[in-house]
Design a protein around this motif. Structure first.
Motif, PDB file in Angstrom:
ATOM      1  N   UNK A  66       0.832  -1.213   0.000  1.00 37.46           N
ATOM      2  CA  UNK A  66       0.000   0.000   0.000  1.00 37.46           C
ATOM      3  C   UNK A  66       0.867   1.264   0.000  1.00 37.46           C
ATOM      4  N   UNK A  67       1.976   1.219   0.721  1.00 33.86           N
ATOM      5  CA  UNK A  67       2.862   2.385   0.747  1.00 33.86           C
ATOM      6  C   UNK A  67       3.451   2.655  -0.639  1.00 33.86           C
ATOM      7  N   UNK A  68       3.802   1.597  -1.366  1.00 33.16           N
ATOM      8  CA  UNK A  68       4.327   1.774  -2.722  1.00 33.16           C
ATOM      9  C   UNK A  68       3.239   2.303  -3.656  1.00 33.16           C
ATOM     10  N   UNK A  69       2.020   1.881  -3.434  1.00 29.02           N
ATOM     11  CA  UNK A  69       0.897   2.383  -4.238  1.00 29.02           C
ATOM     12  C   UNK A  69       0.684   3.863  -3.958  1.00 29.02           C
ATOM     13  N   UNK A  70       0.701   4.246  -2.674  1.00 26.11           N
ATOM     14  CA  UNK A  70       0.527   5.651  -2.289  1.00 26.11           C
ATOM     15  C   UNK A  70       1.614   6.545  -2.880  1.00 26.11           C
ATOM     16  N   UNK A  71       2.816   6.011  -3.021  1.00 25.10           N
ATOM     17  CA  UNK A  71       3.921   6.770  -3.613  1.00 25.10           C
ATOM     18  C   UNK A  71       3.789   6.873  -5.127  1.00 25.10           C
ATOM     19  N   UNK A  72       2.817   6.167  -5.688  1.00 28.40           N
ATOM     20  CA  UNK A  72       2.607   6.207  -7.129  1.00 28.40           C
ATOM     21  C   UNK A  72       3.518   5.286  -7.909  1.00 28.40           C
ATOM     22  N   UNK A  73       4.136   4.334  -7.247  1.00 30.85           N
ATOM     23  CA  UNK A  73       5.080   3.432  -7.921  1.00 30.85           C
ATOM     24  C   UNK A  73       4.395   2.230  -8.545  1.00 30.85           C
ATOM     25  N   UNK A  74       3.205   1.882  -8.064  1.00 30.27           N
ATOM     26  CA  UNK A  74       2.448   0.750  -8.610  1.00 30.27           C
ATOM     27  C   UNK A  74       1.086   1.237  -9.068  1.00 30.27           C
TER      28      UNK A  74
END
Length: 177
Positions: A66-74
């Protein structure tokens, strides 16, 4: 394993293993054969992967994902008629292949960050735009990209549009004859 999510996880595991093995195959005919099997597995996976299954494949927790999603990476995807967000299957596949390769080389910590870095070096880490994204999501994506990245996306869309138009014209011409 039963259910859609379990089938996706199985197909994704097999596709990642096959992609890693295909690097070691040098015979062109065998590489084409592996590519066909890989294409069929990726078709079985579909366009999205549930977050829990993606986290299991990548060897991370769902909150970390979820953190990677929030960063816009996924990139996230919503299947028609479903409100739950899932992850873009192509992005998960590419990331899982890199994570597997890094772990095979002995990496234990920061594997996901290193995998993202490798993908970024190759230009393969960009999320894909999907037609079911809201205007807010599209605007956010636009603001996070550089002019060069936008130009590359525009060129890719142009190629897709031209290809679709040519195939449509060919199909219409074939139907008239």
């Amino acid at each position: 394993m039963t259910g859609r999510a379990a089938r996706i996880e199985w197909a994704l595991e097999q596709a990642v293993a096959l992609a890693c093995v295909s690097d070691a195959v040098s015979e062109p005919r065998e590489r084409r054969r592996l590519a066909r099997v890989l294409r069929d597995l990726r078709r079985e996976i579909g366009v999205s992967v549930p977050k829990r299954r993606a986290a299991a494949i990548l060897g991370v927790s769902v909150p970390a994902l979820e953190r990677w999603i929030e960063r816009g990476r996924l990139a996230v995807v919503r299947r028609p008629g479903v409100t739950r967000e899932e992850l873009d299957a192509d992005a998960v596949f590419d990331l899982a292949v890199e994570v597997t390769r890094l772990r095979e080389q002995g990496a234990q910590y920061g594997v996901l960050a290193a995998a993202f870095a490798r993908l970024a070096q190759r230009g393969a880490a960009r999320p894909k735009l999907r037609p079911n994204e809201s205007a807010r999501e599209l605007r956010q994506f636009y603001e996070q990209t550089t002019p060069l990245q936008r130009l590359r996306i525009g060129a890719e869309l142009s190629v897709v549009g031209t290809t679709l138009a040519a195939r449509g014209a060919a199909a219409r011409a074939k139907g008239r004859s």
